[in-house]
Design an enzyme around this catalytic site. Structure first.
Site: not given
Ligand code: G3P
Ligand code: CA
Length: 325
Positions: A28, A70
């Site tokens: 992530h 992000h």
């Molecule tokens: O894309 C999955 C997750 O990353 C969604 O949340 O806010 O971390 O992009 P975010």
């Molecule tokens: Ca994401």
């Protein structure tokens, strides 16, 4: 191969399957638990820690280049306030789309901070240490494909389009640009090592029906998108996507969500698993991941700590090491 060898191989393969051999670990924002999110260093570290897919979030620059961020704003993870103090909009934000790539490349990425300047996760990489750049999506792809060549592995990419509707209002079509880049780098067809994710159903529908892609699509679902968490909602998602990426709280509250999704042929990749933001009912990230992967039966996990998810999957048990961070 002798019969005994075949038998051993079969048992091993069965074991891998039972232990989650086809489940995936998604790095992530790279390996954001260890290095500033969305940097080439973070992506390379996630790769080295054994992630199966690496996630870049994507926004656009003024000159129409995908960069890995992000937020549509720059101030949460870069030193834009210092480098361009006069370039914020009246709402107080420095928008990536107001800057050219050349300008964004002058910035230094740091660990994510709150408005107060304090880091979101105080135990992570020091805010002011070292120097990191905002990467382009193309740089990210070339890094992963380069590592695939040098290691012989076949790690995939898991790009997320951030706010495509907002970008469209600004005059930028993210969807066609994404497909053009992916095709240029060989990601074509339903078996390509890529998952395209987005919170906005309109963008995914456009990718599927207007632009005609057959790449795997993933509908992200936030904890407040109630209509998407019902059986009817999942049936509708299955008309254009191969999988769902729900907030993990949706599953914690209603574990049957996973079997409903599976009924409609959708895989389930919840987000986000963090050792330093652990729900109170779990003693460790290992325990939480074990619950989701083996009890709730999800097909993969987005995590800031890919090494821990890889360890849980390969060991096939809930280790309960109790290593609180
Ligand atoms: O894309 C999955 C997750 O990353 C969604 O949340 O806010 O971390 O992009 P975010
Ligand atoms: Ca994401």
């Amino acid at each position: 191969m002798k019969r005994t060898g075949l038998a051993v191989m079969s048992v091993l393969l069965l074991g891998v399957s039972l232990l989650g051999g086809d489940k995936i670990v998604i790095g992530h924002r790279g390996a954001a638990g260890y290095l500033p999110e969305h940097t080439l260093e973070s992506y390379a570290f996630a790769y080295a820690l054994g992630a199966d897919y690496i996630e870049p979030d994507l926004v656009m620059t003024r000159d129409g280049v995908f960069v890995c961020l992000h937020d549509i704003y720059l101030e949460g993870t870069t030193n834009v306030e210092e480098v361009f103090p006069d370039r914020k909009r009246p709402d107080g934000h420095w928008y990536a789309i107001d800057f050219t790539l050349e300008e964004i490349k002058r910035l230094s990425v740091h660990e994510r901070c709150r408005d107060s300047g304090q880091p979101h996760f105080p135990g992570r990489f020091p805010v002011s240490a070292s120097h990191f750049e905002v990467p382009t999506f193309v740089e990210m792809i070339e890094l992963i494909q380069g590592l695939n060549k040098s290691t012989g592995r076949d790690v995939g990419i898991y790009p997320e389009l951030k706010r495509p509707g907002w970008h469209l209002n600004q005059g930028y079509d993210m969807t066609s640009k994404l497909l053009e880049i992916l095709a240029r780098y060989g990601y074509q067809g339903p078996d390509a090592k890529v998952y395209i994710q987005c919170f906005e159903a309109d963008a995914l529908r456009r990718l599927r029906f207007e632009l005609g892609t057959d790449l795997p699509l993933v509908q992200l679902i936030s904890a407040v998108s109630f209509s998407m968490t019902t059986r009817q909602g999942l049936a509708e998602i299955a008309t254009y996507a191969q999988g769902v990426g729900p907030d993990k709280w949706i599953i914690e509250k209603s574990p049957e969500f996973v079997s409903w999704a599976h009924e409609f042929g959708l895989f389930v990749h919840p987000y986000t698993f963090r050792a330093d933001s652990l729900p109170s009912q779990y003693a460790s990230l290992e325990e939480e991941l074990g619950k989701f992967l083996f009890d709730y039966g999800v097909d993969g996990v987005f995590t800031d700590f890919p090494d821990i998810a890889v360890w849980v999957l390969r060991e096939g048990a809930i280790p309960l090491r109790g290593k609180a961070r």
